[in-house]
Write an enzyme that holds these catalytic residues in place. Sequence first.
Site, short mmCIF file in Angstrom:
data_model
loop_
_atom_site.label_atom_id
_atom_site.label_comp_id
_atom_site.label_asym_id
_atom_site.label_seq_id
_atom_site.Cartn_x
_atom_site.Cartn_y
_atom_site.Cartn_z
N TRP A 105 8.98 -5.47 -0.18
CA TRP A 105 7.81 -6.11 -0.80
C TRP A 105 8.16 -6.77 -2.11
CZ3 TRP A 105 4.55 -7.70 2.40
CH2 TRP A 105 4.26 -6.97 3.55
N ASP A 174 2.68 -4.88 -8.39
CA ASP A 174 2.03 -4.84 -7.09
C ASP A 174 1.81 -3.37 -6.75
OD1 ASP A 174 1.33 -4.80 -4.43
OD2 ASP A 174 3.14 -5.80 -3.69
N LYS A 198 -5.05 -0.11 2.11
CA LYS A 198 -4.35 1.18 2.19
C LYS A 198 -5.19 2.26 1.50
CE LYS A 198 -0.52 -1.82 2.04
NZ LYS A 198 -0.10 -1.86 3.42
N1 PMP Z 1 2.75 -5.43 -1.19
C1 PMP Z 1 2.88 -4.22 -0.62
C2 PMP Z 1 3.49 -3.11 -1.42
C3 PMP Z 1 2.45 -4.02 0.69
O1 PMP Z 1 2.58 -2.82 1.26
C4 PMP Z 1 1.86 -5.08 1.40
C5 PMP Z 1 1.31 -4.94 2.79
N2 PMP Z 1 1.78 -3.95 3.57
C6 PMP Z 1 1.77 -6.33 0.78
C7 PMP Z 1 2.20 -6.46 -0.52
C8 PMP Z 1 1.20 -7.52 1.48
O2 PMP Z 1 -0.16 -7.39 1.54
P1 PMP Z 1 -1.11 -8.39 2.30
O3 PMP Z 1 -0.84 -8.22 3.75
O4 PMP Z 1 -2.48 -7.94 1.87
O5 PMP Z 1 -0.79 -9.77 1.83
#
Ligand code: PMP
Length: 362
Positions: A105, A174, A198
């Site tokens: 991520w 994030d 989440k």
């Molecule tokens: N950052 C993290 C730490 C994530 O776990 C996720 C999704 N699993 C995201 C960003 C991306 O999120 P989204 O699908 O809402 O764009």
Amino acid sequence: MHQMSDIYNFNAGPAVLPKEVLRQAQEELLDYEGSGMSIMEASHRGAEYAAVHDEAQSNFRKLLSVSDDYAVLLLQGGASHQFAMIPMNFLGEGQTADYALSGSWAKKAAAEAKSVGQVHIAADTDKDRPTRVPSLDALDLTDGAAYLHLTSNETISGAQWKAYPECDSPLVADMSSDVLSRTLDISKFGIIYAGAQKNMGPAGVTTIVIRKDLVERGAKELPSVLRYQTHVDSDSLSNTPPCFSIYVVCLVTRWVLAKGGVSAIEKWNEEKAAALYSAIDSTEFYSGAADPAHRSLMNVTFNLPTPELEAQFAKEAGDAGLKGLKGHRSVGGLRASIYNAFPREGIDALLAFMADFEKRNG
Ligand code: PMP
């Protein structure tokens, strides 16, 4: 009537929500507080929705003790949208943004920023095994950086920052997969952001907490929908918000408050994760994927002796009602995502299954 099956949901996101919240949403689905309509059908400018919108934000503020120096935004586009919006607003010509890479991520966030401007990788533990996040003293920070970005919890690998760097530039995090799961000194951050799906609610809304003085410094030449200022000025109502997702976030934040707030939830999360890690450590059959000092309280990643056994484990566990344990396709292995709403009984059910599986296959 269809009998609801009893399962435990270990999915990484979208993920388990508190049963009480789902029941309340169901009860008021057709007639929200006597309005004769669903909150889904209500105007986003009307009184019913306005109360929901305000309460979701104020609950979030209460839960993390967010001061008036910060704005709380509820925006569409997911955390991925923030990967782009942050550099678009704050990474100007001639500036450099530092990114600490700890896994998939963080890498995705950095890749988006690279399409906007100059990025410096302050540390990179993406390939380290066991998986871990960078050490605070190993960060190579740029003087006068636009900001330092990190991912507080790597949902896929299961590595989590336990302490945060002190730095002169704004710290941007994030927190998609661990927001509201542990206490936080928000004053150390310039921006935190988290997709809801989440720990907060259904997909469709991302919560952003942003220091107001930063908002004012954001790029002015962007289309208005991409500027934080637009959303701060309009209280996240410059266009139609994801009303139903925000309504569920409102109920979930109310639920966390009723449980005693983030510090109470944190203690509970620590106990749940400790029970699982201790079972993993107590035998050679299971091995934790993350460095013990960096283990996530939200995504417990582990391995079995072979990929075949891992596949068998995920399949049999699923058949036994323990759903969603297969690790992310990019890393394999197993992953138990045990967010705030994941019940302690589900941990005990997994522990019993693990012991039995080892007995049969160890
Ligand atoms: N950052 C993290 C730490 C994530 O776990 C996720 C999704 N699993 C995201 C960003 C991306 O999120 P989204 O699908 O809402 O764009």
